[in-house]
Design a protein around this motif. Structure first.
Motif, PDB file in Angstrom:
ATOM      1  N   ILE A  45      23.375 -55.514   3.031  1.00  0.00           N
ATOM      2  CA  ILE A  45      23.752 -54.544   1.976  1.00  0.00           C
ATOM      3  C   ILE A  45      23.915 -52.989   2.604  1.00  0.00           C
ATOM      4  O   ILE A  45      24.750 -52.551   2.348  1.00  0.00           O
ATOM      5  CB  ILE A  45      22.384 -54.480   1.118  1.00  0.00           C
ATOM      6  N   GLY A  46      22.845 -52.763   3.617  1.00  0.00           N
ATOM      7  CA  GLY A  46      22.995 -51.298   4.044  1.00  0.00           C
ATOM      8  C   GLY A  46      24.232 -51.458   5.178  1.00  0.00           C
ATOM      9  O   GLY A  46      24.785 -50.152   5.276  1.00  0.00           O
ATOM     10  N   ILE A  47      24.596 -52.112   5.884  1.00  0.00           N
ATOM     11  CA  ILE A  47      25.600 -52.199   6.963  1.00  0.00           C
ATOM     12  C   ILE A  47      27.032 -51.976   6.578  1.00  0.00           C
ATOM     13  O   ILE A  47      27.873 -51.376   6.958  1.00  0.00           O
ATOM     14  CB  ILE A  47      25.296 -53.319   8.090  1.00  0.00           C
ATOM     15  N   SER A  48      27.421 -52.747   5.295  1.00  0.00           N
ATOM     16  CA  SER A  48      28.572 -53.157   4.728  1.00  0.00           C
ATOM     17  C   SER A  48      29.169 -51.755   4.310  1.00  0.00           C
ATOM     18  O   SER A  48      30.271 -51.240   4.589  1.00  0.00           O
ATOM     19  CB  SER A  48      28.642 -53.925   3.740  1.00  0.00           C
ATOM     20  N   GLY A  49      28.414 -50.872   3.502  1.00  0.00           N
ATOM     21  CA  GLY A  49      28.984 -49.739   3.045  1.00  0.00           C
ATOM     22  C   GLY A  49      29.208 -48.710   4.266  1.00  0.00           C
ATOM     23  O   GLY A  49      30.022 -47.782   4.119  1.00  0.00           O
ATOM     24  N   GLY A  50      28.140 -48.487   5.002  1.00  0.00           N
ATOM     25  CA  GLY A  50      28.497 -47.710   6.305  1.00  0.00           C
ATOM     26  C   GLY A  50      29.713 -47.977   7.123  1.00  0.00           C
ATOM     27  O   GLY A  50      30.501 -47.108   7.533  1.00  0.00           O
ATOM     28  N   VAL A  51      29.903 -49.293   7.229  1.00  0.00           N
ATOM     29  CA  VAL A  51      31.105 -49.839   8.251  1.00  0.00           C
ATOM     30  C   VAL A  51      32.526 -49.505   7.261  1.00  0.00           C
ATOM     31  O   VAL A  51      33.474 -48.808   7.996  1.00  0.00           O
ATOM     32  CB  VAL A  51      30.968 -51.555   8.331  1.00  0.00           C
ATOM     33  N   THR A  52      32.349 -49.650   5.941  1.00  0.00           N
ATOM     34  CA  THR A  52      33.702 -49.633   5.431  1.00  0.00           C
ATOM     35  C   THR A  52      33.892 -47.926   5.232  1.00  0.00           C
ATOM     36  O   THR A  52      35.038 -47.595   4.770  1.00  0.00           O
ATOM     37  CB  THR A  52      33.630 -49.925   3.955  1.00  0.00           C
ATOM     38  N   SER A  53      33.172 -47.231   5.572  1.00  0.00           N
ATOM     39  CA  SER A  53      33.184 -45.533   5.597  1.00  0.00           C
ATOM     40  C   SER A  53      33.615 -45.169   7.001  1.00  0.00           C
ATOM     41  O   SER A  53      34.112 -43.919   7.088  1.00  0.00           O
ATOM     42  CB  SER A  53      32.157 -44.916   5.264  1.00  0.00           C
ATOM     43  N   MET A  54      33.825 -46.131   8.207  1.00  0.00           N
ATOM     44  CA  MET A  54      34.156 -45.858   9.287  1.00  0.00           C
ATOM     45  C   MET A  54      35.447 -45.814   9.610  1.00  0.00           C
ATOM     46  O   MET A  54      36.365 -46.711   9.105  1.00  0.00           O
ATOM     47  CB  MET A  54      33.434 -46.794  10.188  1.00  0.00           C
ATOM     48  N   ASP A  55      36.080 -44.651  10.077  1.00  0.00           N
ATOM     49  CA  ASP A  55      37.473 -44.559   9.993  1.00  0.00           C
ATOM     50  C   ASP A  55      38.144 -45.728  10.956  1.00  0.00           C
ATOM     51  O   ASP A  55      39.135 -46.092  10.827  1.00  0.00           O
ATOM     52  CB  ASP A  55      37.790 -43.220  10.780  1.00  0.00           C
ATOM     53  N   ASP A  56      37.297 -46.120  12.374  1.00  0.00           N
ATOM     54  CA  ASP A  56      38.053 -47.052  13.315  1.00  0.00           C
ATOM     55  C   ASP A  56      37.980 -48.423  12.329  1.00  0.00           C
ATOM     56  O   ASP A  56      39.087 -48.949  12.604  1.00  0.00           O
ATOM     57  CB  ASP A  56      36.992 -47.136  14.317  1.00  0.00           C
ATOM     58  N   PHE A  57      36.966 -48.645  11.544  1.00  0.00           N
ATOM     59  CA  PHE A  57      37.330 -50.051  10.729  1.00  0.00           C
ATOM     60  C   PHE A  57      38.258 -49.680   9.948  1.00  0.00           C
ATOM     61  O   PHE A  57      39.250 -50.850   9.912  1.00  0.00           O
ATOM     62  CB  PHE A  57      35.738 -50.198  10.092  1.00  0.00           C
ATOM     63  N   THR A 195      26.101 -46.009  15.560  1.00  0.00           N
ATOM     64  CA  THR A 195      27.239 -46.826  15.667  1.00  0.00           C
ATOM     65  C   THR A 195      28.629 -45.954  15.554  1.00  0.00           C
ATOM     66  O   THR A 195      29.620 -46.120  15.969  1.00  0.00           O
ATOM     67  CB  THR A 195      27.423 -48.081  15.448  1.00  0.00           C
ATOM     68  N   GLN A 196      28.482 -45.053  14.430  1.00  0.00           N
ATOM     69  CA  GLN A 196      29.809 -44.483  14.238  1.00  0.00           C
ATOM     70  C   GLN A 196      30.281 -43.316  14.988  1.00  0.00           C
ATOM     71  O   GLN A 196      31.499 -43.141  15.247  1.00  0.00           O
ATOM     72  CB  GLN A 196      29.558 -43.517  12.790  1.00  0.00           C
ATOM     73  N   LYS A 197      29.518 -43.202  16.326  1.00  0.00           N
ATOM     74  CA  LYS A 197      29.794 -42.353  17.098  1.00  0.00           C
ATOM     75  C   LYS A 197      30.474 -43.089  18.443  1.00  0.00           C
ATOM     76  O   LYS A 197      31.064 -42.559  19.275  1.00  0.00           O
ATOM     77  CB  LYS A 197      28.452 -41.410  17.748  1.00  0.00           C
ATOM     78  N   ILE A 198      30.194 -44.522  18.395  1.00  0.00           N
ATOM     79  CA  ILE A 198      30.879 -45.301  19.398  1.00  0.00           C
ATOM     80  C   ILE A 198      32.387 -45.617  19.034  1.00  0.00           C
ATOM     81  O   ILE A 198      32.317 -46.501  18.239  1.00  0.00           O
ATOM     82  CB  ILE A 198      30.216 -46.604  19.695  1.00  0.00           C
ATOM     83  N   LYS A 199      33.342 -44.953  19.630  1.00  0.00           N
ATOM     84  CA  LYS A 199      34.699 -45.298  19.495  1.00  0.00           C
ATOM     85  C   LYS A 199      35.234 -46.262  20.336  1.00  0.00           C
ATOM     86  O   LYS A 199      35.060 -46.129  21.502  1.00  0.00           O
ATOM     87  CB  LYS A 199      35.397 -43.978  19.378  1.00  0.00           C
ATOM     88  N   PRO A 200      36.318 -47.230  19.865  1.00  0.00           N
ATOM     89  CA  PRO A 200      36.500 -47.638  18.296  1.00  0.00           C
ATOM     90  C   PRO A 200      35.869 -48.717  17.941  1.00  0.00           C
ATOM     91  O   PRO A 200      36.587 -49.028  16.979  1.00  0.00           O
ATOM     92  CB  PRO A 200      37.906 -47.718  18.894  1.00  0.00           C
ATOM     93  N   TRP A 201      34.989 -49.291  18.565  1.00  0.00           N
ATOM     94  CA  TRP A 201      34.529 -50.506  18.214  1.00  0.00           C
ATOM     95  C   TRP A 201      32.755 -50.589  17.596  1.00  0.00           C
ATOM     96  O   TRP A 201      32.114 -51.458  17.893  1.00  0.00           O
ATOM     97  CB  TRP A 201      34.276 -51.330  19.390  1.00  0.00           C
ATOM     98  N   GLY A 202      32.370 -49.296  17.236  1.00  0.00           N
ATOM     99  CA  GLY A 202      31.169 -49.305  16.772  1.00  0.00           C
ATOM    100  C   GLY A 202      30.878 -50.010  15.837  1.00  0.00           C
ATOM    101  O   GLY A 202      29.818 -50.508  15.639  1.00  0.00           O
ATOM    102  N   TRP A 203      31.722 -50.142  14.548  1.00  0.00           N
ATOM    103  CA  TRP A 203      31.979 -51.056  13.710  1.00  0.00           C
ATOM    104  C   TRP A 203      31.511 -52.561  14.050  1.00  0.00           C
ATOM    105  O   TRP A 203      30.896 -53.127  13.447  1.00  0.00           O
ATOM    106  CB  TRP A 203      32.942 -50.995  12.695  1.00  0.00           C
ATOM    107  N   ARG A 204      32.111 -53.008  15.302  1.00  0.00           N
ATOM    108  CA  ARG A 204      31.755 -54.166  15.584  1.00  0.00           C
ATOM    109  C   ARG A 204      30.369 -54.392  15.981  1.00  0.00           C
ATOM    110  O   ARG A 204      29.666 -55.366  15.710  1.00  0.00           O
ATOM    111  CB  ARG A 204      32.695 -54.540  16.812  1.00  0.00           C
ATOM    112  N   GLY A 316      31.964 -35.733  -1.320  1.00  0.00           N
ATOM    113  CA  GLY A 316      32.110 -34.595  -0.410  1.00  0.00           C
ATOM    114  C   GLY A 316      31.489 -34.207   0.755  1.00  0.00           C
ATOM    115  O   GLY A 316      31.492 -33.341   1.613  1.00  0.00           O
ATOM    116  N   PHE A 317      30.382 -35.107   0.884  1.00  0.00           N
ATOM    117  CA  PHE A 317      29.572 -35.342   1.989  1.00  0.00           C
ATOM    118  C   PHE A 317      30.568 -35.521   3.204  1.00  0.00           C
ATOM    119  O   PHE A 317      31.465 -36.492   3.276  1.00  0.00           O
ATOM    120  CB  PHE A 317      28.655 -36.112   2.036  1.00  0.00           C
ATOM    121  N   GLY A 318      30.022 -34.922   4.429  1.00  0.00           N
ATOM    122  CA  GLY A 318      30.804 -35.592   6.015  1.00  0.00           C
ATOM    123  C   GLY A 318      30.283 -36.873   6.257  1.00  0.00           C
ATOM    124  O   GLY A 318      29.477 -37.320   5.588  1.00  0.00           O
ATOM    125  N   GLY A 319      30.925 -37.141   7.383  1.00  0.00           N
ATOM    126  CA  GLY A 319      30.328 -38.493   7.913  1.00  0.00           C
ATOM    127  C   GLY A 319      28.885 -38.559   8.184  1.00  0.00           C
ATOM    128  O   GLY A 319      28.290 -39.571   7.704  1.00  0.00           O
TER     129      GLY A 319
END
Length: 383
Positions: A45-57, A195-204, A316-319
């Motif tokens: 529940i917690g991970i999916s919403g964050g992953v779908t907000s990540m630009d790399d994903f 993980t959002q700071k790990i580019k480009p595979w943090g979502w994985r 309007g919140f930032g990442g």
């Protein structure tokens, strides 16, 4: 028939006062391992919403959503509106619904332990598929396997916990599943923030780390015993008694064991249980069992928890701010669960139910009033 039911109920109450035993380390460890299944549900529940907000994903799988997101300063409406993204999020719940229906006869026939292990293995496969996904089909297939794991786990684990726990602590120990769920949500939010700071595979990494609680549940399930109730249901009464003595830490389990045997025989004697539950005399219980969880879901809390980072970004919140806000939401949820555990066996289920309902009503009224007030000053648009 009515007289027989009354007699059974009376004997059960008398025997309950004769129950012996204590909370053994065996019970605690078994419940902790089993409740890890709640962490699986909460983590997803917690991970999916964050992953779908990540630009790399989004760039990898949903480039059209990414382009809409980049034009949010021009139009912030429905920037996450995409059929593929909807399939990614909803496939888990559809698979979970179907799997939970399949899990019921499996759990009854083969035991709670088999369902727990099967759910853990399915979740491991889903985690591996999602973490290594190279296309949308692979991503959705992984979500389906996660849903199967959640369906089996959510069906078997609460039942396992309630059957292993001593009667006087059943409410608190059974809520360990909910504690694990809220802890999983909070942990997932914190992982997404890193993980959002790990580019480009943090979502994985975010999706793949679901394998950790899944592995714990699977390995733990291999070493866990089944419950005495399950063994008795499957005709292994002597084995069930020995296990009951072990988990209660005493040989004096005659009263509790006899209640389990009586309950099992009564359940086997009932023909067409699903047809019987539709009878008029059971209608109040049936209505409450259906509508109480339905109304809780209709408050929108599951959507808020699942889409929290996306919702905060749409506002309007930032990442970073959206993920921090999601983590705070998960933290409040986890802390309130501990309050419930401390009070459920002391105050009773009804008190918690009523107080929770009053809190939700208050929050909904305040939210509506605040939105209308802001719209009056043209700060936001409100219908």
């Amino acid at each position: 028939m009515a007289g027989g039911s009354f007699t059974t109920g009376t004997v059960s109450k008398e025997r309950a006062e004769q129950y012996k035993g204590r909370v053994t380390a065996y019970v605690i460890i078994s419940c902790i391992v089993a409740a890890t299944g709640g962490a699986l549900f909460g983590y997803d529940i917690g991970i999916s919403g964050g992953v779908t907000s990540m630009d790399d994903f989004l760039i990898e799988f949903f480039p059209s959503v990414y382009r809409q997101k980049k034009h949010a300063h021009e139009n912030n409406y429905c920037k996450y509106d995409n059929q593929g993204l909807a399939a990614f999020t909803s496939s888990l719940y559809i698979a979970g619904l179907v799997a939970s229906l399949m899990a019921s006869p499996v759990t009854r026939k083969y035991g709670r332990r088999v369902s727990i292990i099967g759910g853990g293995i399915s979740f491991l496969i889903g985690s591996a598929l999602n973490a290594s996904a190279v296309n949308l089909i692979m991503l959705i297939l992984g979500r389906v396997m996660l849903g199967v794991g959640i369906g089996f786990g959510n069906q078997a684990i609460p039942l396992y916990l309630s059957e292993m726990a001593p009667t006087h602590l059943r409410g608190g120990l059974n809520m360990m599943f909910q504690v694990a769920t809220t802890f999983g949500i909070f942990t997932a939010n914190m992982i997404n923030f890193g993980t959002q700071k790990i580019k480009p595979w943090g979502w994985r990494l975010s999706l793949g780390l679901a394998a950790v609680p899944a592995l714990l549940m699977t390995v733990g399930g291999i070493f866990l015993p089944d419950t005495p109730n399950s063994l008795i249901e499957r005709g292994l009464a002597e084995k069930g008694r020995k296990l009951l003595e072990k988990i209660r830490g005493t040989k004096e389990v005659d009263a509790e064991f006899q209640d389990m045997v009586d309950a099992s025989e009564l359940a086997k004697s009932i023909k067409h249980p699903f047809r019987n539950i539709l009878e008029r005399r059971y209608r109040p219980e049936l209505v409450m069992a259906i509508f109480m969880p339905t109304f809780q879901i209709l408050t929108g809390i599951n959507s808020i928890l699942f889409y929290a980072p996306v919702l905060f970004q749409s506002m309007g919140f930032g990442g970073d701010a959206s993920l921090i806000s999601s983590a705070l939401t998960g933290g409040v949820l986890a802390s309130s669960t501990f309050i419930s555990i401390a009070t459920v066996d002391r105050l009773g289920r009804r008190v918690l139910l009523v107080s929770g309902g009053l809190q939700m009503i208050t929050c909904q009224v305040r939210k509506t009033f605040s939105c209308k007030l802001l719209s009056m000053f043209k700060i936001i648009k409100y219908p």
